[in-house]
Design an enzyme around this catalytic site. Structure first.
Site, PDB file in Angstrom:
ATOM      1  N   GLY A  79       0.833  -1.202   0.000  1.00 18.75           N
ATOM      2  CA  GLY A  79       0.000   0.000   0.000  1.00 18.75           C
ATOM      3  C   GLY A  79       0.865   1.248   0.000  1.00 18.75           C
ATOM      4  O   GLY A  79       2.019   1.224  -0.444  1.00 18.75           O
ATOM      5  N   SER A  80       0.321   2.327   0.527  1.00 16.28           N
ATOM      6  CA  SER A  80       1.004   3.615   0.465  1.00 16.28           C
ATOM      7  C   SER A  80       2.167   3.690   1.461  1.00 16.28           C
ATOM      8  O   SER A  80       2.223   2.920   2.429  1.00 16.28           O
ATOM      9  CB  SER A  80       0.006   4.722   0.788  1.00 16.28           C
ATOM     10  OG  SER A  80      -0.542   4.467   2.065  1.00 16.28           O
ATOM     11  N   GLU A 130       5.726  -3.385   0.770  1.00 21.17           N
ATOM     12  CA  GLU A 130       5.705  -3.087  -0.681  1.00 21.17           C
ATOM     13  C   GLU A 130       4.904  -1.805  -0.838  1.00 21.17           C
ATOM     14  O   GLU A 130       3.668  -1.828  -0.887  1.00 21.17           O
ATOM     15  CB  GLU A 130       5.026  -4.227  -1.447  1.00 21.17           C
ATOM     16  CG  GLU A 130       5.717  -5.559  -1.323  1.00 21.17           C
ATOM     17  CD  GLU A 130       6.970  -5.670  -2.171  1.00 21.17           C
ATOM     18  OE1 GLU A 130       7.360  -4.672  -2.816  1.00 21.17           O
ATOM     19  OE2 GLU A 130       7.569  -6.754  -2.171  1.00 21.17           O
ATOM     20  N   CYS A 139       1.632   0.434  -8.902  1.00 19.93           N
ATOM     21  CA  CYS A 139       2.777   0.927  -8.120  1.00 19.93           C
ATOM     22  C   CYS A 139       3.952   1.173  -9.049  1.00 19.93           C
ATOM     23  O   CYS A 139       4.816   2.005  -8.759  1.00 19.93           O
ATOM     24  CB  CYS A 139       3.139  -0.071  -7.032  1.00 19.93           C
ATOM     25  SG  CYS A 139       3.380  -1.731  -7.661  1.00 19.93           S
TER      26      CYS A 139
HETATM   27  P1  NAD Z   1      -3.464   2.292   1.219  1.00 17.74           P
HETATM   28  O1  NAD Z   1      -2.163   2.508   1.901  1.00 17.74           O
HETATM   29  O2  NAD Z   1      -4.518   3.318   1.382  1.00 17.74           O
HETATM   30  O3  NAD Z   1      -4.113   0.907   1.699  1.00 17.74           O
HETATM   31  C1  NAD Z   1      -3.449  -0.321   1.503  1.00 17.74           C
HETATM   32  C2  NAD Z   1      -3.956  -1.320   2.523  1.00 17.74           C
HETATM   33  O4  NAD Z   1      -3.447  -0.972   3.810  1.00 17.74           O
HETATM   34  C3  NAD Z   1      -5.476  -1.366   2.674  1.00 17.74           C
HETATM   35  O5  NAD Z   1      -5.884  -2.702   2.872  1.00 17.74           O
HETATM   36  C4  NAD Z   1      -5.712  -0.522   3.916  1.00 17.74           C
HETATM   37  O6  NAD Z   1      -6.917  -0.811   4.579  1.00 17.74           O
HETATM   38  C5  NAD Z   1      -4.508  -0.906   4.769  1.00 17.74           C
HETATM   39  N1  NAD Z   1      -4.085   0.049   5.800  1.00 17.74           N
HETATM   40  C6  NAD Z   1      -3.944   1.382   5.656  1.00 17.74           C
HETATM   41  N2  NAD Z   1      -3.464   1.911   6.798  1.00 17.74           N
HETATM   42  C7  NAD Z   1      -3.296   0.896   7.670  1.00 17.74           C
HETATM   43  C8  NAD Z   1      -2.811   0.798   9.008  1.00 17.74           C
HETATM   44  N3  NAD Z   1      -2.438   1.871   9.684  1.00 17.74           N
HETATM   45  N4  NAD Z   1      -2.757  -0.424   9.593  1.00 17.74           N
HETATM   46  C9  NAD Z   1      -3.114  -1.530   8.903  1.00 17.74           C
HETATM   47  N5  NAD Z   1      -3.605  -1.497   7.634  1.00 17.74           N
HETATM   48  C10 NAD Z   1      -3.675  -0.295   7.023  1.00 17.74           C
HETATM   49  O7  NAD Z   1      -3.140   2.062  -0.343  1.00 17.74           O
HETATM   50  P2  NAD Z   1      -4.142   1.925  -1.571  1.00 17.74           P
HETATM   51  O8  NAD Z   1      -4.716   3.256  -1.894  1.00 17.74           O
HETATM   52  O9  NAD Z   1      -5.068   0.786  -1.352  1.00 17.74           O
HETATM   53  O10 NAD Z   1      -3.133   1.475  -2.728  1.00 17.74           O
HETATM   54  C11 NAD Z   1      -2.320   2.347  -3.456  1.00 17.74           C
HETATM   55  C12 NAD Z   1      -0.920   2.384  -2.888  1.00 17.74           C
HETATM   56  O11 NAD Z   1      -0.361   1.067  -2.833  1.00 17.74           O
HETATM   57  C13 NAD Z   1       0.032   3.166  -3.779  1.00 17.74           C
HETATM   58  O12 NAD Z   1       0.892   3.917  -2.973  1.00 17.74           O
HETATM   59  C14 NAD Z   1       0.794   2.083  -4.534  1.00 17.74           C
HETATM   60  O13 NAD Z   1       2.046   2.486  -5.031  1.00 17.74           O
HETATM   61  C15 NAD Z   1       0.924   1.046  -3.460  1.00 17.74           C
HETATM   62  N6  NAD Z   1       1.188  -0.267  -4.019  1.00 17.74           N
HETATM   63  C16 NAD Z   1       2.466  -0.770  -3.892  1.00 17.74           C
HETATM   64  C17 NAD Z   1       2.781  -1.994  -4.458  1.00 17.74           C
HETATM   65  C18 NAD Z   1       4.175  -2.549  -4.353  1.00 17.74           C
HETATM   66  O14 NAD Z   1       4.324  -3.741  -4.595  1.00 17.74           O
HETATM   67  N7  NAD Z   1       5.183  -1.769  -4.030  1.00 17.74           N
HETATM   68  C19 NAD Z   1       1.793  -2.729  -5.129  1.00 17.74           C
HETATM   69  C20 NAD Z   1       0.500  -2.200  -5.225  1.00 17.74           C
HETATM   70  C21 NAD Z   1       0.218  -0.961  -4.656  1.00 17.74           C
END
Ligand code: NAD
Length: 512
Positions: free
Chosen positions: A247-248, A269, A303
Site C-alpha cells: 500500500g502507500s 511493498e 505501483c
Molecule cells: P493504502 O495505503 O490506502 O491501503 C493499503 C492497505 O493498507 C489497505 O488494505 C488498507 O486498509 C490498509 N491500511 C492502511 N493503513 C493501515 C494501518 N495503519 N494499519 C493496517 N492497515 C492499514 O493504499 P491503496 O490506496 O489501497 O493502494 C495504493 C498504494 O499502494 C500506492 O501507494 C501504490 O504504489 C501502493 N502499491 C504498492 C505496491 C508494491 O508492490 N510496491 C503494489 C500495489 C500498490
C-alpha cells in the site's frame, strides 16, 4: 459453474463466483456471522453498487487469528510437496474461474478486461511457481571446523502471516504472498482493501473449496474490514510473526512502527515514483510504445506506473509530439469493452486527489501539455495527463496515484540519473538506449537506485520469476520469485556431533 462470456450480466458473474447481494466478510475456516458495518462495493465505471459485504469486527478478528494459529499447528506438519499439491489444485481452480474472476476485477476495480484477466493469470503463474518451490526449500550445508561434526541450515514454517493488500491489485498481491506462504507451511489472514471486497470474497471461496477437497486445515482466512477493526489489531498481534503489507508509504510507516515495537517481521511493498530515461540513441518507436503502456495502463494506478519521463535534448521534441498525439487518441470508457484502453479511477477520492495534484503542478510552474480534466460521464473518469516539469517542482517527488506523467529534459546521462534518484521512492526504473555503455551505466552500482531496473522495456508489468520490490520509502520488501520464499520461513542452523569428543569452536579449552 456457469460459463462466463461477453454477454454475461453482472448478476451472472457474481453468482458464478458465489457472491450474493449481502455477504459476510470474515472467514475462519467457516464464514462468520459478521455484525460489522456494511461495505458497499461500487462499480467505478458507473458509480453504481455491485453488492455489499458485512465487515469483520474486532471479535471476528479474534476468531480468525485463533483459527489461523490452530491451522498453522497442523499445516506445518504436512510435507512441503503435499502442501504444494494443494497449491497446484488452487491453480487449477483459478484457471476454471479465470474469465469470471477477470471480469469481476474489471467491474470492481476498473482496470481494462485484458488486465483483469492478466491479473488472474498472474495468480495462476504464482501458484505454479510455488508448486515448484515446494520441492526446493533448500538449506545450505557447511564444513564444520570441528572434527566429526556436521553443520547445516534448514528452513521451517514461520507461523500465521498477515497479508494486507492495496486496491489496485486486488487479488494478484494476495497470490504473491499466499501461494508461497502456503508451500512454506504457514497459515494466513488476508486483509484486503475495503474498496475491493468482492474480489477477495470470490478468491477465498475458491480457496475454501480446494482446502475442503484436500481435508486441509483452514490456512486461507479472510478479514474484510477497516484498519481499526482488522489492520491495526493484526499488525499489533504477537501471534502473527510476519506482516506482508502492500500500500502507500503512509501506511507502511504507520505499521512499520507497530511492528518495530514488537520486533515483528515485515515485508513492505509501498509506493513508487518510477522513471524512464530515453537517450538520443534510443529506438524511439520502442520507447514510445513502452511509455504509453507504463504511464496510461491501469489508468496510472500501478505501483510501477511510469510517473517521470527523462528525455535527452536531441529526441525530446519528437517524443513529446508523439505523446501528445497519442494521449489524444487513448480510448477512454467501459473497461469491459475490448476497444477501451483506459478505464476509470477507483473512486471519487482518487479523482479529487488527481485534480488537487494538478492545481499544485500549476502553482509550482508546471505546464500541462495534454489532459488535466475530469471526463464528463458517469463514474470516475479522467484524462491521461502530460506535464512539462522541472526537477525543482516538489510535487514531482510525490506519488499521485493517477495518470499524470511528468516530462523532464536532460543533456548528459549522469544528470538524468541524478534527478531520477533524487526522489524518496525506489521501486521501478528503465532506460531506453541502444548504447551498451549507457545501459550498463544505468544498471551499475552508481546507476538507478531502484529495486527494479530495466533496459528497453517499461517500468510496469514485472514477471513473477524475479523478486519484486523496491528500495528507500518503497519499503525494501521482496515478494514473488527468486529466493523471496525465505521471508516466509524461519532459518535454523544445526550442528551435529557424530564423534565421542566435545571440541569447542575457536579452540576454546574448558576441561574440568
Ligand atoms: P493504502 O495505503 O490506502 O491501503 C493499503 C492497505 O493498507 C489497505 O488494505 C488498507 O486498509 C490498509 N491500511 C492502511 N493503513 C493501515 C494501518 N495503519 N494499519 C493496517 N492497515 C492499514 O493504499 P491503496 O490506496 O489501497 O493502494 C495504493 C498504494 O499502494 C500506492 O501507494 C501504490 O504504489 C501502493 N502499491 C504498492 C505496491 C508494491 O508492490 N510496491 C503494489 C500495489 C500498490
Amino acid at each position: 459453474m456457469t460459463t462466463i462470456q461477453n454477454e454475461s450480466s453482472v448478476e451472472e458473474i457474481l453468482a458464478s463466483l458465489g457472491i450474493e447481494q449481502d455477504n459476510p466478510g470474515a472467514f475462519a475456516g467457516t464464514w462468520l456471522e459478521t455484525k460489522g458495518e456494511p461495505i458497499v462495493s461500487i462499480n467505478p465505471t458507473t458509480g453504481e453498487p455491485l453488492a455489499s459485504v458485512r465487515s469483520a469486527t474486532a471479535d471476528d478478528y479474534e476468531k480468525i487469528a485463533a483459527t489461523s494459529v490452530e491451522a498453522f499447528e497442523a499445516w506445518r506438519r504436512w510435507p512441503a510437496p503435499r502442501r504444494g499439491e494443494v497449491v497446484r489444485q488452487l491453480a487449477m481452480e483459478l484457471r476454471n474461474h479465470k474469465e469470471a474472476l477477470g471480469r469481476l476485477i474489471t467491474l470492481e476495480m476498473g482496470k481494462i478486461l485484458s488486465e483483469g484477466l492478466g491479473e488472474v493469470q498472474e495468480m495462476i503463474d504464482m501458484a505454479d511457481l510455488a508448486v515448484g518451490m515446494s520441492r526446493q526449500l533448500y538449506g545450505l550445508s557447511m564444513h564444520s571446523e570441528r572434527p566429526e561434526h556436521r553443520m547445516y541450515e534448514q528452513w521451517h514454517p514461520l507461523g500465521p502471516v498477515g497479508i494486507i493488500t492495496a486496491f489496485n491489485f486486488p487479488v494478484a498481491v494476495w497470490a504473491w504472498n499466499s501461494t508461497v506462504a502456503a508451500v512454506c507451511g504457514d497459515s494466513m489472514i488476508w486483509k484486503p482493501s475495503a474498496k475491493i471486497p468482492l474480489c477477495a470474497l470470490a478468491v477465498t471461496k475458491i480457496a475454501e473449496r480446494v482446502l475442503a477437497a484436500n481435508d486441509a486445515p483452514p490456512i486461507f482466512n479472510l478479514a474484510i474490514g477497516d484498519r481499526h477493526a482488522v489492520g491495526q489489531p493484526m499488525t499489533a498481534d504477537p501471534r502473527i510473526p510476519l506482516i506482508s503489507a502492500t500500500g502507500s508509504v503512509t501506511m507502511g510507516k504507520s505499521i512499520g512502527k507497530v511492528l518495530a515495537d514488537r520486533l515483528g517481521r515485515a515485508i513492505l511493498e509501498l509506493g513508487g515514483n518510477n522513471g524512464i530515461v530515453v537517450t538520443d540513441d534510443a529506438d524511439l518507436d520502442l520507447a514510445f510504445r513502452a511509455v504509453l503502456f507504463a504511464a496510461v495502463g491501469t489508468a496510472g494506478q500501478r505501483c510501477t506506473t511510469t510517473r517521470r519521463l527523462f528525455l535527452q535534448k536531441g529526441i525530446a521534441r519528437e517524443m513529446k509530439r508523439r505523446l501528445v498525439a497519442a494521449y489524444g487518441s487513448i480510448r477512454i470508457g467501459d473497461p469491459l469493452d475490448p476497444d477501451t484502453l483506459m478505464g476509470p479511477l477507483v473512486d471519487g477520492g482518487a479523482v479529487d486527489d488527481m485534480m488537487a495534484a494538478l492545481d499544485t503542478v500549476r502553482e509550482q510552474g508546471g505546464q500541462v501539455l495534454y489532459g488535466g480534466h475530469r471526463v464528463d460521464r458517469p463514474g470516475y473518469f479522467v484524462e491521461p495527463t502530460l506535464v512539462e516539469a522541472t526537477p525543482h517542482m516538489p510535487i514531482t517527488c510525490e506519488e499521485t496515484f493517477a495518470p499524470i506523467l511528468y516530462i523532464f529534459e536532460f543533456e548528459e546521462l549522469d544528470e538524468a540519473i541524478e534527478v531520477h534518484n533524487s526522489v524518496p521512492q525506489g521501486l521501478s526504473s528503465a532506460i531506453f538506449t541502444t548504447n551498451v555503455l549507457s545501459a550498463e551505466r544505468f544498471l551499475s552500482p552508481w546507476g538507478s537506485d531502484c529495486g527494479i531496473a530495466n533496459v528497453n522495456i517499461g517500468t510496469s508489468g514485472a514477471e513473477i520469476g524475479g523478486a519484486f520490490g523496491g528500495e528507500k520509502e518503497t519499503g525494501g520488501g521482496r515478494e514473488a520469485g527468486s529466493d523471496s520464499w525465505k521471508a516466509y520461513m524461519r532459518r535454523q542452523t544445526c550442528t551435529i556431533n557424530y564423534g565421542s569428543e566435545l571440541p569447542l569452536a575457536q579452540g576454546v579449552e574448558f576441561d574440568i
